[in-house]
Write a protein that holds these residues in place. Sequence first.
Motif, PDB file in Angstrom:
ATOM      1  N   THR A 177       0.801  -1.114   0.146  1.00 41.29           N
ATOM      2  CA  THR A 177       0.176  -0.552   0.131  1.00 41.29           C
ATOM      3  C   THR A 177       1.057   1.235  -0.062  1.00 41.29           C
ATOM      4  O   THR A 177       1.552   0.871   0.916  1.00 41.29           O
ATOM      5  N   THR A 178       1.069   1.890  -1.009  1.00 43.34           N
ATOM      6  CA  THR A 178       1.127   3.883  -0.688  1.00 43.34           C
ATOM      7  C   THR A 178       0.940   4.518   0.072  1.00 43.34           C
ATOM      8  O   THR A 178      -0.087   4.041   0.465  1.00 43.34           O
ATOM      9  N   ASP A 179       1.722   5.904  -0.010  1.00 42.76           N
ATOM     10  CA  ASP A 179       1.323   6.708   0.482  1.00 42.76           C
ATOM     11  C   ASP A 179      -0.724   7.467   0.460  1.00 42.76           C
ATOM     12  O   ASP A 179      -0.894   8.200   0.628  1.00 42.76           O
ATOM     13  N   GLY A 180      -0.373   7.047  -1.444  1.00 43.25           N
ATOM     14  CA  GLY A 180      -1.523   7.545  -1.669  1.00 43.25           C
ATOM     15  C   GLY A 180      -2.645   6.843  -1.639  1.00 43.25           C
ATOM     16  O   GLY A 180      -3.376   6.808  -1.886  1.00 43.25           O
ATOM     17  N   GLY A 181      -2.307   5.696  -1.138  1.00 46.96           N
ATOM     18  CA  GLY A 181      -3.713   4.087  -0.728  1.00 46.96           C
ATOM     19  C   GLY A 181      -3.215   3.443  -2.182  1.00 46.96           C
ATOM     20  O   GLY A 181      -4.695   2.599  -1.515  1.00 46.96           O
ATOM     21  N   GLU A 182      -2.882   3.452  -3.079  1.00 43.73           N
ATOM     22  CA  GLU A 182      -2.339   2.413  -3.829  1.00 43.73           C
ATOM     23  C   GLU A 182      -2.540   1.253  -3.291  1.00 43.73           C
ATOM     24  O   GLU A 182      -1.762   1.026  -2.785  1.00 43.73           O
ATOM     25  N   ILE A 183      -3.078  -0.044  -3.816  1.00 49.62           N
ATOM     26  CA  ILE A 183      -2.611  -1.219  -3.789  1.00 49.62           C
ATOM     27  C   ILE A 183      -2.321  -2.063  -5.113  1.00 49.62           C
ATOM     28  O   ILE A 183      -3.199  -2.137  -5.725  1.00 49.62           O
ATOM     29  N   PHE A 184      -1.027  -2.235  -4.208  1.00 56.65           N
ATOM     30  CA  PHE A 184      -0.517  -3.606  -5.199  1.00 56.65           C
ATOM     31  C   PHE A 184       0.101  -4.874  -5.298  1.00 56.65           C
ATOM     32  O   PHE A 184      -0.078  -5.051  -4.041  1.00 56.65           O
ATOM     33  N   GLY A 185      -0.558  -6.040  -5.620  1.00 57.05           N
ATOM     34  CA  GLY A 185      -0.069  -7.051  -5.358  1.00 57.05           C
ATOM     35  C   GLY A 185       0.984  -7.679  -6.405  1.00 57.05           C
ATOM     36  O   GLY A 185       1.651  -7.187  -7.206  1.00 57.05           O
ATOM     37  N   ALA A 186       2.234  -8.820  -5.594  1.00 54.83           N
ATOM     38  CA  ALA A 186       2.983  -9.625  -6.363  1.00 54.83           C
ATOM     39  C   ALA A 186       3.234 -10.821  -6.075  1.00 54.83           C
ATOM     40  O   ALA A 186       2.707 -11.172  -4.430  1.00 54.83           O
ATOM     41  N   ALA A 187       3.256 -11.718  -6.448  1.00 49.00           N
ATOM     42  CA  ALA A 187       3.723 -13.626  -6.394  1.00 49.00           C
ATOM     43  C   ALA A 187       5.611 -13.392  -5.398  1.00 49.00           C
ATOM     44  O   ALA A 187       5.788 -13.995  -4.479  1.00 49.00           O
ATOM     45  N   ARG A 188       6.521 -12.284  -5.952  1.00 50.72           N
ATOM     46  CA  ARG A 188       7.513 -11.713  -4.903  1.00 50.72           C
ATOM     47  C   ARG A 188       7.700 -10.411  -4.557  1.00 50.72           C
ATOM     48  O   ARG A 188       7.267  -9.491  -5.814  1.00 50.72           O
ATOM     49  N   LEU A 189       8.571 -10.685  -3.716  1.00 57.32           N
ATOM     50  CA  LEU A 189       9.008  -9.621  -3.410  1.00 57.32           C
ATOM     51  C   LEU A 189      10.760  -8.903  -3.210  1.00 57.32           C
ATOM     52  O   LEU A 189      10.943  -9.452  -2.869  1.00 57.32           O
ATOM     53  N   VAL A 190      11.058  -8.046  -4.041  1.00 51.25           N
ATOM     54  CA  VAL A 190      12.926  -7.090  -3.737  1.00 51.25           C
ATOM     55  C   VAL A 190      12.479  -6.515  -3.151  1.00 51.25           C
ATOM     56  O   VAL A 190      11.917  -4.922  -2.995  1.00 51.25           O
ATOM     57  N   LEU A 191      12.836  -6.100  -1.556  1.00 49.38           N
ATOM     58  CA  LEU A 191      13.018  -4.856  -0.501  1.00 49.38           C
ATOM     59  C   LEU A 191      14.233  -4.062  -1.673  1.00 49.38           C
ATOM     60  O   LEU A 191      15.697  -4.031  -0.769  1.00 49.38           O
ATOM     61  N   GLN A 239      20.298 -13.790  -1.916  1.00 48.27           N
ATOM     62  CA  GLN A 239      19.411 -12.459  -1.382  1.00 48.27           C
ATOM     63  C   GLN A 239      18.136 -12.810  -1.045  1.00 48.27           C
ATOM     64  O   GLN A 239      17.425 -12.161  -0.975  1.00 48.27           O
ATOM     65  N   GLN A 240      17.574 -14.309  -0.699  1.00 46.66           N
ATOM     66  CA  GLN A 240      16.641 -14.151   0.438  1.00 46.66           C
ATOM     67  C   GLN A 240      16.396 -13.778   1.741  1.00 46.66           C
ATOM     68  O   GLN A 240      17.389 -14.055   2.559  1.00 46.66           O
ATOM     69  N   THR A 241      15.042 -12.892   2.640  1.00 48.69           N
ATOM     70  CA  THR A 241      15.163 -12.693   3.285  1.00 48.69           C
ATOM     71  C   THR A 241      14.314 -13.887   4.924  1.00 48.69           C
ATOM     72  O   THR A 241      14.598 -14.532   3.109  1.00 48.69           O
ATOM     73  N   THR A 242      14.544 -13.581   5.273  1.00 47.98           N
ATOM     74  CA  THR A 242      14.384 -14.858   6.679  1.00 47.98           C
ATOM     75  C   THR A 242      12.381 -15.691   6.504  1.00 47.98           C
ATOM     76  O   THR A 242      11.944 -15.838   6.544  1.00 47.98           O
ATOM     77  N   VAL A 243      11.887 -14.512   5.191  1.00 47.14           N
ATOM     78  CA  VAL A 243      10.534 -14.453   4.681  1.00 47.14           C
ATOM     79  C   VAL A 243      10.438 -15.030   3.181  1.00 47.14           C
ATOM     80  O   VAL A 243      11.327 -14.180   2.123  1.00 47.14           O
ATOM     81  N   PRO A 244      10.131 -16.223   2.867  1.00 52.99           N
ATOM     82  CA  PRO A 244       9.791 -16.583   1.958  1.00 52.99           C
ATOM     83  C   PRO A 244       9.229 -15.892   1.048  1.00 52.99           C
ATOM     84  O   PRO A 244       8.187 -15.492   0.986  1.00 52.99           O
ATOM     85  N   GLY A 245      10.002 -15.665  -0.185  1.00 56.20           N
ATOM     86  CA  GLY A 245       9.785 -14.566  -1.555  1.00 56.20           C
ATOM     87  C   GLY A 245       9.876 -13.262  -1.404  1.00 56.20           C
ATOM     88  O   GLY A 245       9.381 -11.609  -2.200  1.00 56.20           O
ATOM     89  N   VAL A 246      10.342 -12.908   0.210  1.00 57.45           N
ATOM     90  CA  VAL A 246      10.988 -11.659  -0.196  1.00 57.45           C
ATOM     91  C   VAL A 246      12.210 -11.158  -0.081  1.00 57.45           C
ATOM     92  O   VAL A 246      13.077 -12.611   0.631  1.00 57.45           O
ATOM     93  N   TYR A 247      12.883 -11.009  -0.371  1.00 51.54           N
ATOM     94  CA  TYR A 247      13.574 -10.280  -1.125  1.00 51.54           C
ATOM     95  C   TYR A 247      14.609  -9.277  -1.037  1.00 51.54           C
ATOM     96  O   TYR A 247      13.952  -8.408  -1.490  1.00 51.54           O
ATOM     97  N   ALA A 248      15.859  -8.889  -0.621  1.00 52.47           N
ATOM     98  CA  ALA A 248      16.423  -7.751  -0.246  1.00 52.47           C
ATOM     99  C   ALA A 248      18.059  -7.360  -0.962  1.00 52.47           C
ATOM    100  O   ALA A 248      19.043  -8.325  -1.123  1.00 52.47           O
ATOM    101  N   ALA A 249      17.780  -6.277  -1.053  1.00 44.17           N
ATOM    102  CA  ALA A 249      19.185  -5.944  -2.146  1.00 44.17           C
ATOM    103  C   ALA A 249      19.854  -4.557  -1.808  1.00 44.17           C
ATOM    104  O   ALA A 249      18.848  -3.489  -1.124  1.00 44.17           O
ATOM    105  N   GLY A 250      21.192  -3.917  -1.833  1.00 47.07           N
ATOM    106  CA  GLY A 250      21.273  -2.830  -1.483  1.00 47.07           C
ATOM    107  C   GLY A 250      22.137  -2.585  -0.518  1.00 47.07           C
ATOM    108  O   GLY A 250      22.255  -3.250   0.713  1.00 47.07           O
TER     109      GLY A 250
END
Length: 299
Positions: free
Chosen positions: A93-107, A258-269
Amino acid sequence: MHYDLIVVGGSFAGLSAAIQAARARRNVLVIDAGQPRNRFAEHSHGFLGQDGRAPDAILDDARRQLLAYPTASVFSGRADKAVAAGSDDFKITTDGGEIFGAARLVLATGVRDILPDVPGLAEQWGKTVLHCPYCHGYEVSGGSLGVLATGPLSMHQAQLIADWGDVTLFGNGLLEPDAEQMAVLEKCKVRFEPSTVAELREDGSGGLIVHLDDGRTVGVQAMFTAPRNTMASLLAEQLGCGFTDGFLGPVITVDERQQTTVPGVYAAGDAARAMHNIAFAVSGGAFAGVCAHQSMVFG
C-alpha cells in the motif's frame, strides 16, 4: 494488477533487480519515492563505465532503459505498508492509498544516515563532508583531511583514509585512544585532536574550516565521517524479516541468494549489506532479481 515482482526502491539496487525480471518477460513494478541516499552527491565515482557522472543522470538512463521493456513499469510514490498473505501473495500500500499485489518482492529500500550533530555538517554532506573514500577520496586527496569520530570504528576509518592524505582524527568527545591505539595512529601518521568540534564552515576555496570548542581552527580539504544509519523504510519490519547488526546499523538478513528470512521476499542494496557503494548495490540488486525470478520457476 497482480505483478510477478514488485521492487520497492528505484535506485541502483532496485532498478538492477527490476531489469532482470523484465528481461525474463515477467511483469515487474518498481515503486519509487524518489529519495536515493546519494542524492546529496554531485558526482559518482568508482562505478565501472560511469565514473564522474551525476548519480541522478545514471538513474535517469537506467529508468529509461528499464521502461523500454513492455512488462516493466514504475510508480512514483512511497510504499507505506507491506502485508504477506502467503509465500506468493504480497500486498503493498502506498502513501496515496494505492494497493499493488505481487508473487515476489525485492526490498531495495535503502538506509537513512543519522548525521553527527555538528553545526554546518549537514549543509556540507555529500560535498566536503563525506563517508566513503573509495567513492570520493581521490577527488580530495593529497592534502589535509579530517575524520570526525562517531565511535570506536573511527580509528579504523582514520587508518584507512591516511592512504588518501594527511589525516587528523577529531575525537569530538566520543573517542579517547589509549597508548596502544595512539601508537597505531602514529604509525599511520594520523594526528589526534581531542577537542570537540563546534562548527564546520566552508573556507571559500572548496575546503572546510573546523572550529573547535577552545577557539582554535583547523583547515582541511574534506571531512570524512561514518554516521550511524537506520532503515529508510519500515516494510522489512512489517513483513517480519530478520535483521543483523551491521557496522553502523541494522541490516536486513539475507541468505546466499538474497532472500530474507521471509520466503518470497528478497532484499538488496544498502539495506541488505554492511558495506555500501553503487557497484555493490547494482551487483546485489541484479542477483536478487535473478533469484526472485528463478524462485517463481523452480519454487
